[in-house]
Design a protein around this motif. Structure first.
Motif, short mmCIF file in Angstrom:
data_model
loop_
_atom_site.label_atom_id
_atom_site.label_comp_id
_atom_site.label_asym_id
_atom_site.label_seq_id
_atom_site.Cartn_x
_atom_site.Cartn_y
_atom_site.Cartn_z
N PRO A 196 0.83 -1.22 0.00
CA PRO A 196 0.00 0.00 0.00
C PRO A 196 0.86 1.25 0.00
N ARG A 197 0.20 2.36 -0.22
CA ARG A 197 0.90 3.62 -0.39
C ARG A 197 1.54 4.10 0.92
N ASN A 198 0.95 3.78 2.05
CA ASN A 198 1.52 4.25 3.31
C ASN A 198 2.85 3.56 3.63
N ILE A 199 3.04 2.32 3.15
CA ILE A 199 4.33 1.65 3.36
C ILE A 199 5.41 2.32 2.52
N HIS A 200 5.08 2.66 1.26
CA HIS A 200 6.04 3.39 0.42
C HIS A 200 6.40 4.73 1.05
N ARG A 201 5.41 5.40 1.62
CA ARG A 201 5.64 6.69 2.25
C ARG A 201 6.57 6.53 3.47
N HIS A 202 6.35 5.48 4.23
CA HIS A 202 7.21 5.23 5.39
C HIS A 202 8.65 4.93 4.97
N VAL A 203 8.82 4.17 3.91
CA VAL A 203 10.17 3.84 3.45
C VAL A 203 10.88 5.09 2.95
N LEU A 204 10.17 5.96 2.24
CA LEU A 204 10.78 7.18 1.75
C LEU A 204 11.22 8.09 2.89
N MET A 205 10.40 8.20 3.92
CA MET A 205 10.73 9.08 5.03
C MET A 205 11.78 8.48 5.95
N SER A 206 11.87 7.16 6.02
CA SER A 206 12.87 6.52 6.87
C SER A 206 14.27 6.63 6.30
N GLU A 207 14.38 6.66 4.97
CA GLU A 207 15.67 6.81 4.29
C GLU A 207 16.66 5.71 4.68
#
Length: 644
Positions: free
Chosen positions: A519-530
């Motif tokens: 889902p999109r929230n997992i992609h968002r978390h990965v982007l912000m975690s770096e």
């Protein structure tokens, strides 16, 4: 002088002496009465008034005691005490009485103090105010996402480690010189910050339904104009324009977020953290009076851009707190973000919750969340929860204050959970050992179940989750005792695989059917975690999108309360040279026509897609390369020095 006159004179002298003695005794009695009254009043003040009838009974007893003492004094005077010179009573008896009365009063006060302590203890037990009851019963009855105000302050955690003197330093002496600022829970106003003035953000209550209160942030017209200027500064790709905008509007949220990312990229962590704290302070000053951080019933819709910034500020604050060495405070903010929208979890904080629990040794909190949410959230299908819950049971089994029976139960539970996690996610073992710089056993590395084919063949969403967990939590597995425990269970898993355990086939089918797309929230978390191990597994439709630090991967169904007005860009041929010169001074100047800019943007987008596809193809090719040793035939006639 006659004898009659002499008798009258002696009688008057005796009467005056008797009156003087009576005045002295009355003053002593008054002093004793006042002491008794003060003792009874202080006892009544100390006692928490729980039963008024007890107070009435004790007051009657005190009054009787105070009344009896002057009666005894009158009897003594009537019986005739030994008198000194000038008809004054001897002071020895008074001293004896004075020495005796404090002892008696002490005994009475001691009994009253015992009664007061007993009453306070019963009241604390009944009201739940005692320390033990708050630690045990309150923690059991509180929800798992309960947030405590005192744990939102990182200084509370740092004081436990280093002491108040080391943390506060010279702040105590400067507190009297500080100006008055609004009290806040999440951050403390700093003297180095610009003077605070409301930037134009407010919060309103949207609706209250089924005991849940839905809030939203709102921007006034002045703040909207600043927001439009911020968009122009971002499009100019020049951080100096954001700095200029922030000097004019020091508490603009999106400018603080974007400039914080710029400072972090330039390795200025202190300034980046300070900007995030300033944004938190601005948000907290605009809270609705009913909005509560700890109630757990307040919700914020992530689809609204005004609320989105609050989520992002909290997430970045969590990352800074964890790097600062305050995992317990970071866990409290993680609970706060989850409580704002537990059903959708827009930033996917569940992927970070287990790591923070293990860092601050809150094992029971992690296990409790897993047991309560497993039914409706299916947390066992996340690699981080499968491994972290097993690790939590292992740490609990290593505690010294448990019985041997309980130790054995916890150890057995941890073994079962770890084996199930290894069977469900076999692609996590070899990257985990690689980051821990541990050489696996030959029987493990050569087995097909943990081989490279498993890592290559797993679905893309599963690769993203596994890479995120390994890249973030590999430091939690570096202890020698944990490695021995992992090695023991890996050998048991290989035995279950060789004996064709039906659970192994069941997990294999689940991996094929699930994890096809994240889902999109997992992609968002990965982007912000770096985390570089996880960002390398992101799909192309995510990496090719233009990402902004102030709003990464916005929801597709965003709810916009206001839109940015379209700018009128006239063609260059219709403008004079002077107008072109003045327009070139603007940060968003572009000489191309809108049609030409669209074509250039489309060509650049296609070029980025082609480059990303080429990189993915190269990555797959390098992952599939296998080196095999040459097989020599047993030829005795071959010259041994041929390759020398």
């Amino acid at each position: 002088m006659s004898s009659r006159a002499l008798r009258r004179l002696k009688g008057e002298q005796r009467a005056q002496a008797a009156l003087h003695a009576l005045k002295l005794t009355e003053e002593d009695d008054k002093d004793e009465d006042e002491q008794m009254k003060t003792n009874t009043q202080t006892a009544h003040k100390q006692k928490n008034i729980s039963n008024i009838f007890e107070l009435i009974g004790e007051a009657d007893v005190d009054v009787c005691l105070s009344d009896e003492e002057p009666a005894e004094g009158i009897k003594d005077r009537q019986q005739g005490a030994p008198m000194g010179k000038n008809g004054v009573k001897n002071e020895k008896s008074k001293k004896k009485k004075k020495k005796k009365s404090p002892a008696e009063n002490g005994k009475d006060n001691l009994g009253a103090g015992d009664n007061i302590d007993a009453i306070l203890e019963t009241l604390e037990k009944s009201k739940g105010l005692s320390h033990r009851s708050t630690d045990n019963s309150a923690s059991e009855h509180r929800p798992v996402l309960y947030v405590e105000h005192r744990n939102l302050n990182p200084e509370t955690e740092l004081k436990k480690y280093f002491g108040a003197r080391a943390v506060l330093g010279d702040q105590r002496s400067k507190q009297r010189q500080r100006q008055f600022h609004r009290c806040s829970w999440m951050t403390v106003y700093k003297d180095t910050w610009p003077r605070f003035s409301r930037p134009g953000i407010s919060m309103s209550l949207v609706e209250s339904k089924d005991g849940i209160q839905h809030f939203t942030f709102e921007h006034n017209r002045d703040y909207q104009q600043v927001q439009f200027k911020f968009f122009d500064a971002v499009e100019s790709m020049d951080p100096n324009n954001i700095v200029v905008l922030l000097q004019l509007n020091p508490y603009h949220i999106d400018s603080l977020l974007q400039l914080s990312d710029v400072c972090r990229i330039q390795e200025d962590q202190e300034t980046a953290r300070d900007l995030i704290e300033r944004a938190l302070y601005s948000f907290e000053c605009s809270f609705h009076p009913v909005f509560s951080l700890t109630s757990g019933i307040c919700r914020l819709d992530y689809r609204r851009p005004e609320n989105r910034a609050f989520y992002l500020v909290l997430f970045k604050h969590v990352i800074f707190l964890e790097k600062r060495g305050c995992p317990r405070t970071a866990l409290e903010y993680c609970k706060l973000i989850l409580s704002l929208d537990p059903d959708n979890d827009p930033l996917c904080m569940l992927l970070l919750f287990d790591f923070l629990c293990l860092r601050c040794r809150e094992y029971t909190t992690l296990i409790r969340l897993y047991e309560e949410w497993e039914v409706h959230r299916n947390l066992s299908q996340l690699p981080n929860f499968s491994f972290s819950v097993a690790l939590s049971y292992y740490h609990l089994s290593q505690q010294e204050d448990i019985s041997p029976v309980e130790n054995q139960q916890l150890k057995q539970k941890s073994n079962v959970l770890l084996q199930n996690a290894l069977i469900m996610f076999p692609g996590a073992l070899m990257p985990l050992l690689d980051l821990c710089t541990v050489q696996p056993d030959a029987a493990v590395s050569s087995h097909a179940f943990f081989g490279p084919s498993i890592q290559i063949g797993q679905p893309p969403a599963l690769s993203e989750l596994v890479s995120l967990y390994v890249g973030r939590c590999h430091s939690l597995w570096k202890e020698a005792g944990q490695m021995l425990w992992l090695e023991e269970n890996v050998k048991k898993v290989l035995k279950r695989v060789d004996t064709h355990d039906p659970y192994v086939e069941d997990c294999q089918n689940k991996r094929k059917q699930r994890y096809q797309s994240a889902p999109r929230n997992i992609h968002r978390h990965v982007l912000m975690s770096e985390i570089k191990e996880a960002t390398a597994t992101l799909p192309l439709d995510v990496t090719t999108q233009p990402g902004m630090g102030f709003d990464p991967l916005p929801p597709l169904d965003s709810i916009l309360s206001y839109t940015r007005p379209e700018r009128q860009n006239m063609g260059a041929s219709n403008e004079s040279t002077l107008s072109l010169f003045f327009r070139s001074l603007l940060p968003n100047f572009n000489l191309q026509r809108p049609e030409d800019r669209q074509e250039v943007a489309r060509a650049g987008h296609e070029l980025n897609q082609e480059v990303n596809r080429l990189m993915v193809a190269m990555r797959d090719m390098l992952a599939n390369i296998q080196f095999r040793e040459p097989q020599w035939e047993d030829n005795q006639d071959r010259d041994e020095e041929e390759w020398d």
